[in-house]
Enzyme design. Structure first.
Site, PDB file in Angstrom:
ATOM      1  CB  SER A 152      -0.947  -0.048   1.202  1.00 45.16           C
ATOM      2  OG  SER A 152      -1.906   0.966   1.145  1.00 45.16           O
ATOM      3  NE  ARG A 213      -9.017   3.046   9.204  1.00 48.00           N
ATOM      4  CZ  ARG A 213      -7.837   2.660   8.717  1.00 48.00           C
ATOM      5  NH1 ARG A 213      -7.192   3.451   7.873  1.00 48.00           N
ATOM      6  NH2 ARG A 213      -7.307   1.501   9.065  1.00 48.00           N
ATOM      7  CG  ASP A 298      -6.240  -2.791  -4.652  1.00 45.21           C
ATOM      8  OD1 ASP A 298      -6.956  -1.799  -4.424  1.00 45.21           O
ATOM      9  OD2 ASP A 298      -5.047  -2.862  -4.328  1.00 45.21           O
ATOM     10  CG  HIS A 328      -5.789  -1.257  -0.985  1.00 44.41           C
ATOM     11  ND1 HIS A 328      -4.909  -1.114  -2.030  1.00 44.41           N
ATOM     12  CD2 HIS A 328      -5.206  -0.637   0.077  1.00 44.41           C
ATOM     13  CE1 HIS A 328      -3.836  -0.440  -1.633  1.00 44.41           C
ATOM     14  NE2 HIS A 328      -3.991  -0.142  -0.354  1.00 44.41           N
ATOM     15  CG  ASP A 329      -7.705  -3.679   4.127  1.00 43.72           C
ATOM     16  OD1 ASP A 329      -6.797  -2.863   3.890  1.00 43.72           O
ATOM     17  OD2 ASP A 329      -8.565  -3.505   5.011  1.00 43.72           O
TER      18      ASP A 329
END
Length: 351
Positions: A152, A213, A298, A328-329
């Site tokens: 990332s 967040r 992603d 993405h995680d």
């Protein structure tokens, strides 16, 4: 532009063909060195600043050195120590018996620069500025060259380090990162920053940061995961005229926001989020000893953007796209796949 090919594995089992490295015995002389380096760094936009860079290094003296870098919320603590038994930010990938084992590697982590500190407000800060901070830590530790595993934002910083200090790089493994961001990802992050800034302006800084967040989490994971994980109805229904309270996915996002504000502050978030969108490296600076890893779901760093980096580099580095429902995680969640690729990309040999 080079016509590079990339591997898209059909299953995690298929990754086994990419690793053929025998493990070596752990070294009982593993030790931990932690501290703060005071160094003068010439920032891209702030000029010369004397800054403090916190680091933690674990591993035997003389072992192959690997700098381990994660997303904006990752830090210097990589694996349990006597003084800090918490698992670190990449459990299962870094730790005893894992792909990056402090008994076999000298592992180095840092806290990113950015936001308010004893050195004043550090913003804007770039991925190249972070790379210069890493170089200062390696100098402190007497490490001439190291491998870098960057995921990332950490992958962006690793690419910036390779551009600035190519002679100091042994190997690179870049996960969920590319040479640039694309406009849609920047658009989403700009809304996150606006939410955080609005919170400050209205006296609700914590609420604004939590909302930022929560919005970020919708981009870190995939629509497929949310479909499988959450029911679409509410947990409970309010009184007539009131909105339903807490859809399952809403509850999850609120929890992630609440957790984040316990660990982060608004200025630091703004600086590091902005740093992602300031990131840019020349594709041609990509080193030949680089492995690129993307994940098929992603949306922030889609595989086609990593293909672009590989093709424009002219070096045709190995690029593997891994299937995952985690978006993405996935670099945090697909532990077995990531471990296999790291073992192949960062061999346990002294260079």
């Amino acid at each position: 532009m080079a016509n590079c090919s990339s591997a898209r594995v059909a299953s995690h089992a298929a990754l086994a063909s990419h690793a053929a490295l025998a493990p070596i015995a752990p070294d009982s002389t593993t030790h931990v060195r932690a501290g703060v380096v005071r160094s003068s760094i010439r920032f891209d936009h702030l000029g010369a600043r004397s800054v403090s860079i916190a680091y933690e290094a674990q591993g035997p003296a003389g072992a192959p050195a690997t700098v381990v870098l994660g997303g904006i919320s990752a830090g210097r603590h990589l694996a349990p120590t006597a003084s800090d038994p918490s698992p670190g930010w990449w459990p299962g990938v870094v730790g005893e018996g894992a792909a990056l084992d402090p008994a076999r590697h000298l592992l180095v982590g840092i806290d990113y620069l950015g936001g308010n500190s004893e050195d004043g407000l550090l913003r804007p800060v770039t991925s190249h500025d972070q790379a210069r901070a890493i170089a200062a830590v390696l100098d402190e530790l007497g490490i001439a060259a190291a491998s870098i595993a960057g995921a990332s934002y950490g992958g962006m910083v690793a690419l910036a380090f390779a551009e600035l200090f190519p002679a100091r790089v042994a190997r690179l493994v870049i996960l969920s990162a590319a040479h640039r961001t694309h406009p849609m990802a920047t658009a989403i992050r700009s809304v996150q920053r606006s939410a955080a800034e609005l919170g400050v302006a209205t006296g609700q800084a914590a609420r604004g940061l939590a909302l930022a967040r929560a919005l970020a989490m919708t981009t870190y994971r995939s629509t497929r995961e949310f479909e499988e994980r959450f029911e679409s109805g509410p947990l409970s229904v309010g009184k007539p005229g009131q909105s339903p309270s807490y859809f399952p996915v809403e509850q999850y996002l609120n929890a992630r926001g609440a957790d984040f504000i316990r660990r982060f502050d608004t200025e630091r978030f703004l600086a590091l989020s902005e740093s992602i969108d300031l990131h840019a490296t020349a594709a041609a600076s990509l080193l030949p000893r680089t492995s690129l890893v993307s994940f098929d779901t992603d949306v922030l760093v889609p595989p086609w953007l990593v293909d672009e980096l590989a093709a424009r580099s002219g070096r045709c580095p190995r690029h593997i796209t891994v299937p995952s429902i985690f978006g993405h995680d996935a670099f945090l969640k697909e532990v077995d796949a990531v471990a296999t690729l790291l073992e192949a990309g960062i061999p346990e040999v002294v260079r």
